[in-house]
Design an enzyme around this catalytic site. Sequence first.
Site, short mmCIF file in Angstrom:
data_model
loop_
_atom_site.label_atom_id
_atom_site.label_comp_id
_atom_site.label_asym_id
_atom_site.label_seq_id
_atom_site.Cartn_x
_atom_site.Cartn_y
_atom_site.Cartn_z
CG ASN A 87 -1.89 1.30 1.27
OD1 ASN A 87 -2.28 1.84 0.33
ND2 ASN A 87 -1.07 1.90 2.29
CB SER A 139 -3.85 4.53 -9.00
OG SER A 139 -4.96 6.50 -8.52
CE1 TYR A 152 0.93 8.30 -6.56
CE2 TYR A 152 -1.06 9.40 -8.56
CZ TYR A 152 -0.79 7.96 -6.49
OH TYR A 152 -1.66 7.79 -6.16
N GLY A 183 -9.90 5.74 -7.11
CA GLY A 183 -9.96 7.44 -7.76
C GLY A 183 -9.29 7.96 -6.65
#
Length: 259
Positions: A87, A139, A152, A183
């Site tokens: 994570n 993501s 990122y 999101g």
Amino acid sequence: MTNTALITGASAGIGEELARVHAENGGDLVLVARRKARLESLANELRADHGVQVHVIVADLEKSGAAKKLMAQVDALGVAIDVLINNAGFGGHGKFHESGLERDQRMMQLNMVALTELSYYFAQGMVERGQGRILNVGSSAGFLPGPLQAVYYASKAYVNSFSQAIANELQGTGVTVTVLCPGPVATEFQAAGDLDGVKGFDLAADARSVAECGYRAMERGELLAINDRKIRVFLEGLLPFLPRKGVLWMSRKSMEKSS
């Protein structure tokens, strides 16, 4: 049968909520992050509320070699990891050529390199035992190019792709890999990444709901988990048909700050 989960970035946000969900399901934990006090507080809470065993390891996975050191620390505990939840990660905001290379290098180390190394190290034991689960937090950003968050977005594209590829490779071993692709989420990530005021976070989901979405998908052995139905429809139904310049424009607009 044991059910011990190692969770990186467990001191806040999605990682903290994933730890709670796992403990509520009766699972033991190895909590990993940089902030010892936050980890100890969470560990004490989970022990008291759910009667589970919780180990705390303080580690800075932004540093080269940290993943291998973490593996050695887990081995020293004598704990078999049945569930690996990668994570830990962070983002940033600004133009690539202005934001500073050192920060982006640390981001790549944490978001991609450490995740890859931990997946490699812990998958070995899972395959040998014939069972295990890996949940990588990617993501929805990983499906897009990300002006103003170039590194990122690219790092999450790597996580999304890598996770699906090794999930395919591990078929038949008893080990599953799931990638959680949320999101925007309302966590410390927003402030730490200088994302306050960014338009895309106006309707950010809460960390608990995202954690539950990812955990349920992991338990079912699903390949991909997207917490928001509208985002899923956009990514899977509309995005492939949009012109590239239009995608870049929309992505840039969502990362611009409100005036």
